[in-house]
Design a protein around this motif. Sequence first.
Motif, PDB file in Angstrom:
ATOM      1  N   LYS A 361     -27.505   4.691 -94.296  1.00  0.00           N
ATOM      2  CA  LYS A 361     -27.232   3.559 -93.406  1.00  0.00           C
ATOM      3  C   LYS A 361     -26.809   2.305 -94.184  1.00  0.00           C
ATOM      4  CE  LYS A 361     -28.454   5.536 -89.454  1.00  0.00           C
ATOM      5  NZ  LYS A 361     -27.511   5.781 -88.361  1.00  0.00           N
ATOM      6  N   ASP A 430     -33.053   6.856 -85.527  1.00  0.00           N
ATOM      7  CA  ASP A 430     -31.743   7.468 -85.332  1.00  0.00           C
ATOM      8  C   ASP A 430     -31.580   8.780 -86.096  1.00  0.00           C
ATOM      9  OD1 ASP A 430     -28.934   7.275 -84.351  1.00  0.00           O
ATOM     10  OD2 ASP A 430     -28.594   7.416 -86.503  1.00  0.00           O
ATOM     11  N   HIS A 434     -31.513  12.431 -84.226  1.00  0.00           N
ATOM     12  CA  HIS A 434     -30.344  13.335 -84.217  1.00  0.00           C
ATOM     13  C   HIS A 434     -30.721  14.785 -84.531  1.00  0.00           C
ATOM     14  CE1 HIS A 434     -26.976  10.688 -83.549  1.00  0.00           C
ATOM     15  NE2 HIS A 434     -27.264   9.912 -84.575  1.00  0.00           N
ATOM     16  N   HIS A 472     -28.434   0.641 -81.067  1.00  0.00           N
ATOM     17  CA  HIS A 472     -28.163   1.515 -79.896  1.00  0.00           C
ATOM     18  C   HIS A 472     -29.391   2.366 -79.714  1.00  0.00           C
ATOM     19  CE1 HIS A 472     -27.766   4.729 -82.761  1.00  0.00           C
ATOM     20  NE2 HIS A 472     -26.960   3.952 -83.463  1.00  0.00           N
ATOM     21  N   ASN A 474     -31.560   5.993 -79.180  1.00  0.00           N
ATOM     22  CA  ASN A 474     -31.583   7.394 -79.604  1.00  0.00           C
ATOM     23  C   ASN A 474     -32.992   7.962 -79.392  1.00  0.00           C
ATOM     24  OD1 ASN A 474     -31.664   9.864 -80.947  1.00  0.00           O
ATOM     25  ND2 ASN A 474     -30.249   9.259 -82.538  1.00  0.00           N
ATOM     26  N   HIS A 501     -27.051   9.698 -79.229  1.00  0.00           N
ATOM     27  CA  HIS A 501     -27.434   8.345 -78.810  1.00  0.00           C
ATOM     28  C   HIS A 501     -27.522   8.306 -77.282  1.00  0.00           C
ATOM     29  CE1 HIS A 501     -25.322   6.746 -82.689  1.00  0.00           C
ATOM     30  NE2 HIS A 501     -26.377   7.501 -82.941  1.00  0.00           N
TER      31      HIS A 501
HETATM   32 MN   LIG Z   1     -26.912   7.880 -84.929  1.00  0.00          MN
END
Ligand SMILES: [Mn+2]
Length: 559
Positions: A361, A430, A434, A472, A474, A501
Amino acid sequence: MGSSEISWKLADHPKLPKGKTVAVVVLDGWGEASPDQYNCIHVAQTPTMDSLKQGALERWRLVKAHGKAVGLPTDDDMGNSEVGHNALGAGRIYAQGAQLVDLALASGKIYEGEGFKYIKECFDHGTLHLIGLLSDGGVHSRLDQLQLLLKGASENGAKRICVHILTDGRDVLDGSSVGFVETLEKDLLKLREKGVDAKIASGGGRMYVTMDRYENDWSVVKRGWDAQVLGEAPHKFQSAVEAVKKLREEPKANDQYLPPFVIVDESGKAVGPIVDGDAVVTLNFRADRMVMLAKALEYEDFDKFDRVRFPKIRYAGMLQYDGELKLPSHYLVSPPEIERTSGEYLVHNGIRTFACSETVKFGHVTFFWNGNRSGYFDPSMEEYVEIPSDSGITFNVKPKMKALEIAEKARDAILSRKFDQVRVNLPNGDMVGHTGDIEATIVACKAADNAVKIILDAIEQVGGIYVVTADHGNAEDMVKRNKSGQPLLDKKGDIQILTSHTLQPVPIAIGGPGLAPGVRFRNDVPDGGLANVAATVMNLHGFEAPSDYKPTLIEVVDN
Ligand SMILES: [Mn+2]
Ligand SMILES: O=C(O)[C@H](O)COP(=O)(O)O
Ligand SMILES: [Mn+2]
């Protein structure tokens, strides 16, 4: 406008002081949703984030993080890191890659541009290769754009087309790859009926083949190179539908991590390696997971892995992926020109800035935050620290990731008093979200919450201010739901895990001992989104935002 002609001086905020250390914490993939067992943020113990929400009602709110609020084509588009961090840092909403490509395809301008003309030179004698993510996720690419490009390229002279697919399962449901390949095969058949030799030539799962980012693991790109360019892979099939179905039969197989495969003819020969004289287009519009392949395709000098063969090709990206590196040098659609970001303004106004995350990230809080620009605005004012991520694992194995290390770096930066802004991205919600592993995502959320506490404690010690938000959703929703919010079941009766997401809003909280007592969120910006955060942060540093920025979320009331 050239950078030297811009007036960088920000006006003083009429009420808010300068000189406070401001921590800006971005929880990646941390949305707000109703509490149930599939909301990992709700299930996890997150005392720090809970206290921000419950502590001061006028200093916690939700902001939009998806769709048009972040420059995506429609409000059905979930948010993502690229557009989220762009909006957070730039303070304005820009039409993003997805939309720019839509427009260029709809108007046909894509075929008149320099990039297409450049690759078209190869159409008479060479093959056009299209490499990219095959799904309708809309985060890195979209199937309908590929379909239009296939049609348009063939109408503009491409006679041989090879598609090198990367299966998704990360921005879309796991298992959906089969349907996408079937759809693509139908389109390719139609092209063949029209006399275009169009076929799938290779494939693999996006996280194992090609789509690494920020140079975390070059072996991922090499696997793709071997299949796409050299025509070599451990698995060989005569049809891509068969390949994906067969490879998914392995007990732990999923779309994200399918091994590389090549399509071969009856004699076992790869049908579409990339050779001298061919044209290549990487069809993803999003940059982060295409930059590494772009380097391998474009750079004469390259030492990240042994390419074995470096074909003389004409290569264009769907977009230019890195404006500083001018990479790739040819592209079909111009990227959004994000300029005068808050980071650049603040550095010009004396704000010493520290930014940190782990590799996966790192570019989010630097490159994306700064309007897709790598490097420092002023090295004497900034320090960006990257903590190496684990590579070669799925993050459900180590869901705490490097949250503690990131928090400790931020803490040290705050306590050093050498910085005015300390900005981090905490990846856990995140990256683990995922994987679709609910238990691990709960651990991830707790780890991120703990990291926030460490940073807030440091802010307490120096009398600073914090802004905690997210890019966002998730981890707050791990299942696919019907319209009334009930989890959907698959054919076997199991709940359908959502690895992607979401469309959910995200929280933003402000506070800390340095925050002037009368500061609170305004209630006249009900539609506020991530793009309103930059002006807010500028205010907390004691400045007014530029007039074209989205309005600040805060006001100062006299107590
Ligand atoms: Mn992501
Ligand atoms: O690239 C990825 O990992 C996903 O497609 C999107 O996740 P991100 O936008 O949070 O990076
Ligand atoms: Mn993100």
